[in-house]
Design a protein around this motif. Structure first.
Motif: not given
Length: 125
Positions: A11-19, A29-34, A102-115
């Motif tokens: 059910p979570l395959a190919f997903s971006i997650l947030w906690s 409330p807009f700050i979280g972990h990805m 500047c270089d956090n969990c959001h950057s990691h997800v973006a790196y994968a998506l950009n790649d």
């Protein structure tokens, strides 16, 4: 009599997650972990300096939000390309110091998506 076996997707395959990121999320409330999941639904996230979780457990607990991505826009390779991009992001972020701004969990997800050069949601490179 041919029976087509359709592979059951996690059910979570190919997903971006947030906690949530307690206690910060309680006040902002807009700050979280990805994180991002593999084609098998395994969560991967940049957890801290030189540390990437890739065994399905996110740093701050179970994801409370998930956005499943339609991978049909991937130029070639589909699930293999998705997983390869995540593996490359994981390897890269195991060499990086964590920086909350500047270089956090959001950057990691973006790196994968950009790649992976995905064009979901009208996003084009």
């Amino acid at each position: 009599n041919h029976h087509h076996h359709q592979q059951q997707l996690h059910p979570l395959a190919f997903s971006i997650l947030w906690s949530p990121l307690p206690p910060i999320t309680w006040f902002l409330p807009f700050i979280g972990h990805m994180g991002i999941t593999t084609s098998h639904g395994t969560a991967c996230d940049f957890q801290g300096p030189y540390s990437v979780g890739d065994r399905g457990k996110m740093a701050f607990g179970t994801a409370t939000r998930a956005l499943q991505i339609d991978i049909t826009s991937l130029p070639a390779g589909g699930a293999e390309q998705w997983d390869r991009a995540i593996a490359e992001a994981n390897a890269e972020y195991r060499t990086r110091m964590h920086n909350i701004c500047c270089d956090n969990c959001h950057s990691h997800v973006a790196y994968a998506l950009n790649d992976m050069e995905i064009t979901a949601f009208g996003i084009r490179q």
